[in-house]
Design an enzyme around this catalytic site. Structure first.
Site, short mmCIF file in Angstrom:
data_model
loop_
_atom_site.label_atom_id
_atom_site.label_comp_id
_atom_site.label_asym_id
_atom_site.label_seq_id
_atom_site.Cartn_x
_atom_site.Cartn_y
_atom_site.Cartn_z
N TRP A 1 0.83 -1.21 0.00
CA TRP A 1 0.00 0.00 0.00
C TRP A 1 0.86 1.26 0.00
O TRP A 1 0.34 2.37 0.08
CB TRP A 1 -0.95 0.02 1.19
CG TRP A 1 -0.31 -0.34 2.49
CD1 TRP A 1 0.31 0.51 3.36
CD2 TRP A 1 -0.23 -1.65 3.06
NE1 TRP A 1 0.78 -0.19 4.44
CE2 TRP A 1 0.47 -1.52 4.30
CE3 TRP A 1 -0.66 -2.90 2.67
CZ2 TRP A 1 0.72 -2.61 5.11
CZ3 TRP A 1 -0.40 -3.99 3.49
CH2 TRP A 1 0.27 -3.83 4.69
N GLU B 1 -4.97 0.60 6.63
CA GLU B 1 -5.04 1.00 8.04
C GLU B 1 -6.17 0.26 8.76
O GLU B 1 -6.02 -0.13 9.92
CB GLU B 1 -5.22 2.52 8.18
CG GLU B 1 -3.98 3.32 7.81
CD GLU B 1 -2.79 3.00 8.72
OE1 GLU B 1 -2.99 2.50 9.85
OE2 GLU B 1 -1.65 3.23 8.30
N LEU C 1 -9.94 -12.12 9.53
CA LEU C 1 -9.28 -10.88 9.95
C LEU C 1 -9.86 -10.37 11.27
O LEU C 1 -9.34 -9.42 11.84
CB LEU C 1 -9.42 -9.79 8.87
CG LEU C 1 -8.58 -10.02 7.61
CD1 LEU C 1 -8.94 -9.03 6.52
CD2 LEU C 1 -7.09 -9.91 7.93
N TYR D 1 -7.04 7.93 15.17
CA TYR D 1 -5.80 7.40 14.58
C TYR D 1 -5.92 7.29 13.06
O TYR D 1 -5.05 7.76 12.31
CB TYR D 1 -5.46 6.03 15.19
CG TYR D 1 -4.37 5.37 14.39
CD1 TYR D 1 -3.06 5.76 14.54
CD2 TYR D 1 -4.68 4.41 13.43
CE1 TYR D 1 -2.06 5.21 13.76
CE2 TYR D 1 -3.70 3.85 12.64
CZ TYR D 1 -2.38 4.26 12.81
OH TYR D 1 -1.41 3.72 12.03
N ASP E 1 -0.15 5.62 17.34
CA ASP E 1 -0.61 4.27 17.65
C ASP E 1 0.29 3.71 18.76
O ASP E 1 1.08 4.45 19.37
CB ASP E 1 -0.59 3.38 16.40
CG ASP E 1 0.83 3.17 15.87
OD1 ASP E 1 1.77 3.79 16.42
OD2 ASP E 1 1.00 2.39 14.92
N CYS F 1 12.46 -0.29 17.52
CA CYS F 1 12.01 0.01 18.89
C CYS F 1 10.84 -0.91 19.23
O CYS F 1 9.72 -0.48 19.48
CB CYS F 1 11.61 1.49 19.00
SG CYS F 1 11.47 2.02 20.72
N CYS G 1 18.46 -0.96 20.05
CA CYS G 1 18.89 0.44 20.14
C CYS G 1 20.14 0.71 19.31
O CYS G 1 20.35 1.83 18.83
CB CYS G 1 19.12 0.83 21.59
SG CYS G 1 17.63 0.63 22.60
N CYS H 1 17.54 9.55 23.41
CA CYS H 1 16.61 8.65 24.11
C CYS H 1 17.01 8.47 25.58
O CYS H 1 18.04 7.87 25.90
CB CYS H 1 16.60 7.29 23.41
SG CYS H 1 15.43 6.15 24.15
S1 SF4 Z 1 17.18 4.22 21.41
FE1 SF4 Z 1 15.21 4.62 22.37
S2 SF4 Z 1 13.82 5.01 20.66
FE2 SF4 Z 1 15.63 3.99 19.83
S3 SF4 Z 1 15.18 1.79 19.86
FE3 SF4 Z 1 16.20 2.25 21.76
S4 SF4 Z 1 14.54 2.68 23.18
FE4 SF4 Z 1 13.66 2.85 21.14
#
Ligand code: SF4
Length: 352
Positions: free
Chosen positions: A34, A54, A97, A137, A155, A207, A214, A223
């Site tokens: 999409w 969506e 679904l 949303y 979300d 994430c 990270c 972060c």
């Molecule tokens: S650095 Fe922070 S925002 Fe990035 S993946 Fe790790 S926890 Fe998530």
């Protein structure tokens, strides 16, 4: 605050954060049917495709949605074609679904857009939210992705990213408004559609709820949770109430040809408008076994278990051979089982 946390740049740097996300998205965007092909900026993806994807993606995984989205579009390539379909055909295509109210709203929305908006989705969130099945949303997602207009698309992925960036200690769901406000500050004027999708992709691939990666994230310097080594502890969540369990009976009736008797469920209520096996009411206590008619019913030893959003269900399975059951419904060939909601498929599998 730890010394590492003191070193991180402030998460309140909207321009640099959205620039980092867009640069990351240019290299790491997921290829999805999409979306536009990688690198394409114009024209935007069709609003019909954005909306359909969506709605399908609500509570359903991307892997499940991809083939179903493609099959749906082969059947109804335009919103006008979908508006002309029968509700029965749409519900049948939606089978598996889940959340069939979404399919009924999808069909009603296609009819409204076709009749009241000449087949063109409105761009304003307020007008989008007047359409069946479109909430905050989805309205924001359509505005951002289909029309590339700034919108705060929040979300579960975005809530998680915001909670970690800011090490927000207020638990969900109480923190929803706070996380939404935090997210709003980052929405850029430039490429807001790609920015919204970049957060979706980061939440889905980097994430992630468990074990965030990270080391692959463009936002590590911003972060707070990562800086303190506690990313996986966020977002905080209030203790969940246990889901209650309901109980009932389900009845499998076959004729001599092996066809199975289905009834159409009432429009209102769970699995409304879908074909299903006859059942008793679903109650908090095990209900007495009241068969739909007299006969040589056989009880199956296996209980069917299924979980809906708000409760678990346990059904006792009964079967009988009969040519003319005194019930409203009809016999269908076994091939129609594919179109049944999962609950009834489980009942038929349990006894086959
Ligand atoms: S650095 Fe922070 S925002 Fe990035 S993946 Fe790790 S926890 Fe998530």
């Amino acid at each position: 605050m730890s010394s590492m946390a003191q070193k991180i740049k402030s998460p309140q740097a909207p321009d640099s954060l959205s620039a980092l996300m867009l640069a990351w998205y240019d290299n790491h965007a997921r290829t999805l049917p999409w979306r536009l092909a990688k690198g394409a900026r114009s024209p935007r993806p069709a609003p019909y495709h954005v909306w359909l994807s969506e709605i399908m993606l609500q509570q359903t995984t991307v892997e499940t949605v991809i083939p179903r989205f493609q099959r749906f579009l082969r059947q109804w390539p335009t919103i006008e074609a979908l508006a002309l379909a029968s509700q029965e055909a749409v519900l049948k295509e939606w089978a598996g679904l889940g959340y069939y109210a979404r399919a009924r709203n999808l069909h009603a929305c296609a009819q409204r857009v076709t009749r009241q908006h000449h087949g063109v989705f409105p761009q304003e969130e307020a007008a989008l939210k007047k359409l069946p099945g479109i909430g905050d949303y989805t309205a924001a997602a359509i505005r951002a992705i289909a029309f590339d207009r700034p919108a705060n698309v929040v979300d579960g992925n975005v809530e998680r990213i915001m909670a970690r960036l800011h090490k927000e200690t207020m638990p969900l769901p109480m923190a929803k408004k706070r996380l939404r406000d935090l997210a709003a500050a980052y929405v850029p004027d430039k490429r807001p559609g790609d920015y919204a999708q970049s957060l979706m992709d980061l939440g889905a691939t980097v994430c992630t709820p468990q074990s965030p990666k990270c080391e692959r994230c463009p936002l590590t310097d911003h972060c707070a949770a990562h800086a303190d080594g506690v990313a996986a502890d966020f977002p905080r969540r209030a203790a969940k109430n246990e889901k209650p369990t309901r109980f009932g009976h389900v009845f499998i009736i076959r004729n001599k040809e092996g066809a199975i008797f289905f009834e159409r469920r009432p429009q209102k209520g769970l699995l409304g408008g879908m074909l299903g096996l006859p059942t008793s009411d679903w109650l908090a206590q095990k209900p007495p076994t009241r068969k739909p008619f007299k006969g040589q019913w056989q009880k199956h030893p296996q209980i069917v278990r299924h979980t809906f959003t708000h409760f678990h269900l346990e059904l006792t399975v009964w079967q009988i051979g009969h040519e003319h059951p005194p019930l409203a419904g009809a016999f269908y060939p076994p091939s129609e089982i594919e179109a049944l909601p999962t609950l009834f498929k489980k009942a038929l599998w349990s006894h086959s």
